[in-house]
Design a protein around this motif. Structure first.
Motif, PDB file in Angstrom:
ATOM      1  N   UNK A 193       0.857  -1.192   0.000  1.00 36.75           N
ATOM      2  CA  UNK A 193       0.000   0.000   0.000  1.00 36.75           C
ATOM      3  C   UNK A 193       0.887   1.233   0.000  1.00 36.75           C
ATOM      4  N   UNK A 194       0.247   2.400  -0.241  1.00 35.11           N
ATOM      5  CA  UNK A 194       0.990   3.661  -0.293  1.00 35.11           C
ATOM      6  C   UNK A 194       1.664   3.983   1.028  1.00 35.11           C
ATOM      7  N   UNK A 195       1.040   3.605   2.114  1.00 36.34           N
ATOM      8  CA  UNK A 195       1.570   3.982   3.415  1.00 36.34           C
ATOM      9  C   UNK A 195       2.719   3.123   3.905  1.00 36.34           C
ATOM     10  N   UNK A 196       3.007   1.997   3.218  1.00 32.32           N
ATOM     11  CA  UNK A 196       4.082   1.114   3.683  1.00 32.32           C
ATOM     12  C   UNK A 196       5.444   1.754   3.473  1.00 32.32           C
ATOM     13  N   UNK A 197       6.330   1.534   4.410  1.00 36.18           N
ATOM     14  CA  UNK A 197       7.686   2.055   4.296  1.00 36.18           C
ATOM     15  C   UNK A 197       8.521   1.131   3.425  1.00 36.18           C
ATOM     16  N   UNK A 198       9.705   1.608   3.073  1.00 40.07           N
ATOM     17  CA  UNK A 198      10.583   0.808   2.227  1.00 40.07           C
ATOM     18  C   UNK A 198      11.038  -0.471   2.879  1.00 40.07           C
ATOM     19  N   UNK A 199      11.056  -0.501   4.219  1.00 40.98           N
ATOM     20  CA  UNK A 199      11.495  -1.704   4.917  1.00 40.98           C
ATOM     21  C   UNK A 199      10.553  -2.877   4.688  1.00 40.98           C
ATOM     22  N   UNK A 200       9.291  -2.595   4.396  1.00 42.64           N
ATOM     23  CA  UNK A 200       8.295  -3.643   4.197  1.00 42.64           C
ATOM     24  C   UNK A 200       8.119  -4.017   2.732  1.00 42.64           C
ATOM     25  N   UNK A 201       8.854  -3.348   1.864  1.00 34.48           N
ATOM     26  CA  UNK A 201       8.684  -3.591   0.439  1.00 34.48           C
ATOM     27  C   UNK A 201       9.840  -4.354  -0.165  1.00 34.48           C
ATOM     28  N   UNK A 202       9.713  -4.617  -1.465  1.00 36.00           N
ATOM     29  CA  UNK A 202      10.766  -5.256  -2.253  1.00 36.00           C
ATOM     30  C   UNK A 202      11.460  -4.175  -3.058  1.00 36.00           C
ATOM     31  N   UNK A 203      12.761  -4.060  -2.906  1.00 37.64           N
ATOM     32  CA  UNK A 203      13.520  -2.977  -3.528  1.00 37.64           C
ATOM     33  C   UNK A 203      14.466  -3.552  -4.570  1.00 37.64           C
ATOM     34  N   UNK A 204      14.376  -3.057  -5.822  1.00 38.07           N
ATOM     35  CA  UNK A 204      15.162  -3.566  -6.941  1.00 38.07           C
ATOM     36  C   UNK A 204      15.867  -2.417  -7.642  1.00 38.07           C
ATOM     37  N   UNK A 205      17.147  -2.597  -7.929  1.00 40.67           N
ATOM     38  CA  UNK A 205      17.961  -1.558  -8.550  1.00 40.67           C
ATOM     39  C   UNK A 205      17.541  -1.338  -9.998  1.00 40.67           C
ATOM     40  N   UNK A 206      17.379  -0.073 -10.373  1.00 42.85           N
ATOM     41  CA  UNK A 206      16.922   0.305 -11.722  1.00 42.85           C
ATOM     42  C   UNK A 206      18.119   0.724 -12.565  1.00 42.85           C
ATOM     43  N   UNK A 207      18.126   0.304 -13.822  1.00 39.51           N
ATOM     44  CA  UNK A 207      19.144   0.747 -14.779  1.00 39.51           C
ATOM     45  C   UNK A 207      18.445   1.285 -16.035  1.00 39.51           C
TER      46      UNK A 207
END
Length: 976
Positions: free
Chosen positions: A20-34
């Motif tokens: 959801x919009x309110x979730x912080x980055x710690x709860x999400x999946x983070x992928x490096x963009x090129x």
């Protein structure tokens, strides 16, 4: 549903996936963009154009007035090399590299639970779409596993040159080409760029000015599935292929994990764990499938596309472009997978060939190539070797997919020992040139004018030297591609090749796009004249090439074979081997107390060791070139077995104690089920040699039979006593003949392990008090001839009638070998064989002439069925014609309305222009009136600001004026 955001961290952009919009980055999946090199977010393409050749072929006049055609290159412009090439084989011979006992690779396709079930569902569900996208054959190839012979693979790597990306043999250079990958693996050559990048959130979810998405929406669902599977994971290292398949595929498991089997060394296995290749009807989506789609919010009309995209991403990771850990899903493949699922044609041959070149180069440049852990789709290399070097058996039935499927399955690789494998690869005289060639028996001119069919354009592109490019998560990889160096594979005349002008192996963002555009050229107006394929391509070279090749190659691989083979043994094995040789020498000295006999025995042993040179040091050396006939079981005394097998491992117990190696020829993982762990020989040391194809016994090196025949009993003692004490020398080992009397005094366990064996067909020492060499020789010759005939007889009995003409040449070689001994009259047998093969040839010819005819009993049924199918097709044709007619009428109505609307639009446009002209004139008049009005307003404002002149003030002013004028006159007339 998930939310996609773009976040920055440490000067890097990341795609953040949250619930959801309110979730912080710690709860999400983070992928490096090129940044991608294609699409709306790639920026403007460079204007620089790479130079082009207008004619890629060249006519070379010969002394006899004829012309031959050679291939040209744009990227090779330096003088031909004059110094030897640096290959892995040369580095091993020079002592700069060492094989070691194993060869570890990463990327060979292996069994994954439910992968084949999912693939069969995908192929049945999307057959038409995949054929239109040129992906069906490429996907179908992954429906099987692919075998390999370890010795052949080592020999191939030894001859691979990383500087040229070619295979160096005594007859010149060969290599894998883009066309080979297309023909063998079904990989498309013509299509858009393939790259692996994570898109930014705006590109992933946004649309362009035409309201079309930059990337198909199915890509969002793949990222959502990844986020769902990674949610709650502590390390979030990635999603395995098993997890990915189990999440998406909810069908039944039909292919269980294969069991271990003993390796079939001399023939193809009779059964395989692979699917049979039949594609059935697709299953309907179940409630479980719909539950998966609902979990990640897949829209109803995008479920089929998303399902296909999910599989393609898995296929790219585990089969097409595997990395160091091929059983993990790379999210960087999601963009390309979704685009291919949506119908975009993509060039896959270029990145796959680059990956193969990179993997082979890594092995070639490693000091310990056996542990290089190179990651590349090596199964395409196995298929190439099978086609060009006949290293594999063909499947019993022709497969409907690409060529490589005909060499698939466990036990598909023929067996070659260390020597025969290097003969095959390093000599190169048995290469099947032109096996994949498109142009055969006539010259054909291809012009890249935009009118070539995809197949012809693919062949055109494959013959042009250029640079292969792959963009993978910020890395821009480049490998030179030089068909110019192996032009004979396309039927061209080979001349000494020039060197690369620039050997580029990596590049930047802009240059990578230029090189890619050059590699997949189209509509360049260039041309190539492909010649008819020569009868003997291996000799289709200039004298200058032969002189040059002998200078830079010099057959060093064949000359240094002993060093190459020895580099396979570990240091411990070499020490054990040397120790065993010394022990054998000591044992030999005990055969006779006579000094003369000692010297003779040692000399014989050294001759055997020298002649064998490890050629008969392993169990594998008995097959296939030195094998017995199919179904023949040979019981060898255990000392012989150990002596034969000492090169690969001094004992089976020692081998079992070695670390498990999934890529080892002797012991393989159960996951890679086309290889089985080598079973320990049973108590009787029984060796099975099973050949399903015609073969012949080679007399170029000592076989097991020849070794026994060569070493007769060293001394003959008196009758009676000699029966209990005779010894025979076998490959440096003393074999003691055990009598029943001696067995009685042994322990029960020793009696159980010991098997007395005296092969009745093998030569025995004459039972006389005087040794008779001629009798022994004559007996050996007759037995050898009998063995040859037994093998030939088995080959004839097991060969299909249709293949008998191909067997005749091999049979003649065996007959010539039998005749050369002059030990028996075989003229009658020759006549029978000649008549038999003549009849077989006539049978094949008649069968071929009748192959197009239909049996009478099924003629009516087939005709009725075909007629009914034709009627059905005609009915469908009429229905389609009616639908087309309806659509044509609608189209005409639309065209008519369009014409009327265009006329109305033209009228409105003219009226608009006239109105605009009048409007401008009125606006000009209005501007002028507004100017006059401003002036008048200023005048009024000025008057309003000025006070009125009163009458009294006016009279006073007049009087003052009169007085002033009077004074003026007086002053003017005043005089002194």
């Amino acid at each position: 549903m998930v939310v996609f955001k773009e976040v920055a961290f440490s000067n890097e952009k990341y795609l953040l996936i949250t619930d959801s919009d309110g979730d912080s980055g710690d709860k999400g999946t983070k992928l490096l963009v090129h940044p991608p090199i294609q699409g709306s977010y790639s920026g403007k393409w460079p204007s620089h154009q790479y130079p082009e050749l207008k004619n890629w072929s060249l006519d070379l006049p010969q002394d006899d007035g004829t012309k031959v055609h050679s291939l040209k290159s744009l990227i090779h412009d330096k003088e031909p090399r004059t110094t030897p090439f640096q290959t892995l084989g040369r580095r091993i011979i020079d002592g700069d590299a060492h094989w070691g006992p194993s060869l570890r690779l990463s990327g060979a396709f292996s069994y994954i639970e439910n992968y084949w079930e999912w693939l069969e569902d995908i192929l049945g569900r999307n057959k038409q779409e995949l054929r239109e996208n040129c992906l069906f054959d490429a996907l179908y190839a992954s429906l099987f596993t692919y075998d390999r012979n370890l010795h052949v693979l080592r020999a191939f790597c030894e001859a691979w040159c990383p500087d040229t990306n070619t295979l160096h043999t005594s007859v010149g250079e060969l290599s894998l080409s883009l066309w080979d990958l297309h023909k063998l693996g079904g990989l498309p050559i013509i299509g858009g760029i393939y790259e692996e990048v994570i898109p930014c959130a705006e590109e992933l979810t946004g649309v362009n000015e035409k309201k079309l998405r930059h990337i198909p929406q199915s890509c969002e669902y793949l990222f959502a599935a990844l986020h769902h599977l990674q949610r709650g994971e502590s390390n979030k290292a990635g999603v395995s292929a098993d997890q990915w398949i189990n999440f998406w595929f909810k069908g039944k498991t039909r292919y269980s994990k294969p069991k271990q089997r003993r390796i079939k060394r001399a023939s193809r296995a009779q059964a395989t764990q692979n699917p049979d290749g039949e594609i059935g009807q697709p299953r309907k989506f179940s409630s479980q499938d719909n539950g998966v789609f609902n979990t990640i919010g897949v829209k109803l009309h995008l479920r089929e596309e998303s399902y296909l995209a999910a599989f393609i991403s898995c296929w790219l990771c585990v089969f097409v472009l595997p990395d160091e850990d091929p059983h993990y899903i790379r999210p960087s493949t999601f963009k390309m997978a979704s685009m291919m699922a949506a119908g975009r044609k993509t060039c896959l041959a270029v990145p796959v060939l680059l990956s193969i070149y990179r993997g082979l180069d890594k092995i070639s440049n490693s000091a310990t190539p056996g542990c290089a852990r190179a990651a590349f789709p090596v199964h395409y290399v196995y298929a190439w070797l099978a086609s060009y070097f006949s290293t594999h058996y063909s499947t019993p039935n022709t497969m409907p997919g690409p060529t490589m499927t005909n060499y698939s399955g466990e036990g598909g690789a023929r067996y070659f020992d260390e020597n025969s494998a290097r003969d095959l690869i390093h000599q190169g005289d048995k290469v099947t040139w032109g096996i994949t060639s498109l142009v055969k028996n006539r010259n054909e001119l291809f012009i890249d004018d935009g009118k070539l069919a995809n197949l012809e354009l693919s062949y055109f592109v494959s013959a042009c030297s250029n640079y292969l490019v792959l963009h993978a998560e910020g890395d821009f990889l480049v490998e030179p591609y030089s068909p110019y160096r192996f032009a004979r594979q396309f039927g061209f005349y080979q001349v000494p090749p020039q060197e690369l002008g620039a050997d580029v192996r990596s590049t930047n963002y802009d240059l990578s796009r230029i090189l890619w555009r050059t590699a997949i050229r189209s509509k360049t107006e260039s041309k190539i004249l492909f010649p008819s394929y020569p009868l003997n391509a291996s000799k289709h070279t200039s004298s200058g090439f032969q002189t040059w090749w002998s200078t830079v190659h010099d057959d060093y691989l064949l000359k240094g074979r002993d060093t190459l083979i020895k580099s396979i043994q570990s240091s411990g094995e070499q020490k054990r081997s040397k120790g065993k040789e010394l022990a054998n020498l000591n044992n030999l000295s005990k055969v006779d107390n006579s000094l003369e006999m000692k010297q003779k025995t040692v000399r014989n042993e050294k001759e055997i060791l020298k002649s064998s040179n490890n050629k008969v040091a392993t169990l594998e050396d008995l097959t296939p070139n030195e094998q017995f006939s199919k179904g023949t079981s040979v019981r060898l005394p255990s000392k012989i077995v150990k002596a034969i097998d000492h090169d690969s491992c001094n004992s089976h117990e020692e081998k079992r104690s070695e670390p498990f190696d999934e890529e080892d020829e002797q012991s393989t993982s159960t996951d890679q089920h086309w290889k089985r762990k080598k079973s320990k020989l049973d108590d009787q040391d029984l060796i099975f040699i099973d050949d399903g194809e015609p073969s012949q016994i080679s007399v170029e090196g000592p076989t097991a039979f020849e070794l026994l025949a060569k070493q007769v009993i060293s001394s003959t003692q008196q009758m009676g006593a000699s029966e209990n004490s005779k010894k025979a020398v076998e490959d440096g080992n003393v074999i003691q003949q055990i009598t029943p009397q001696k067995v009685e005094h042994m322990t029960p366990s020793a009696q159980k392990k010991l098997k007395i064996f005296d092969p009745p067909s093998w030569p025995r020492a004459p039972r006389v008090s005087e040794f008779c060499p001629q009798n022994v020789i004559s007996t050996c010759r007759r037995d050898y001839i009998q063995m040859l005939w037994n093998n030939l007889r088995v080959m004839i009995s097991q060969t299909a009638l249709e293949r008998m003409p191909a067997l005749e040449m091999k049979a003649n070689e065996i007959i010539e070998e039998m005749q050369s001994f002059n030990a028996a009259d075989i003229s009658n047998l020759q006549g029978l064989l000649k008549a038999f093969f003549a009849n077989a040839a006539r049978y094949v010819a008649v069968k071929s002439s009748l192959s197009n005819k239909i049996p009478a009993e099924s003629y009516d049924e087939l005709l009725s069925t075909a007629t009914q199918h034709l009627r059905d097709a005609q009915s469908k044709e009429r229905q389609q014609a009616e639908k087309i007619s309806t659509h044509m009428l609608k189209l005409k109505e639309i065209d008519r309305e369009e014409v009327e609307l265009r006329k109305r639009l033209e009228f409105l446009d003219t009226h608009r222009k006239e109105t605009l002209s009048l409007l401008r004139e009125e606006q000009d008049d209005l501007t002028r009136v507004q100017g006059v009005m401003v002036d008048l307003q200023n005048e009024v404002r000025k008057i309003e600001n000025s006070p009125p002149l009163l009458a009294e003030e006016s009279q006073t002013l007049d009087k003052m004026q009169a007085l002033l004028e009077s004074n003026q006159k007086e002053l003017s007339s005043f005089e002194f």
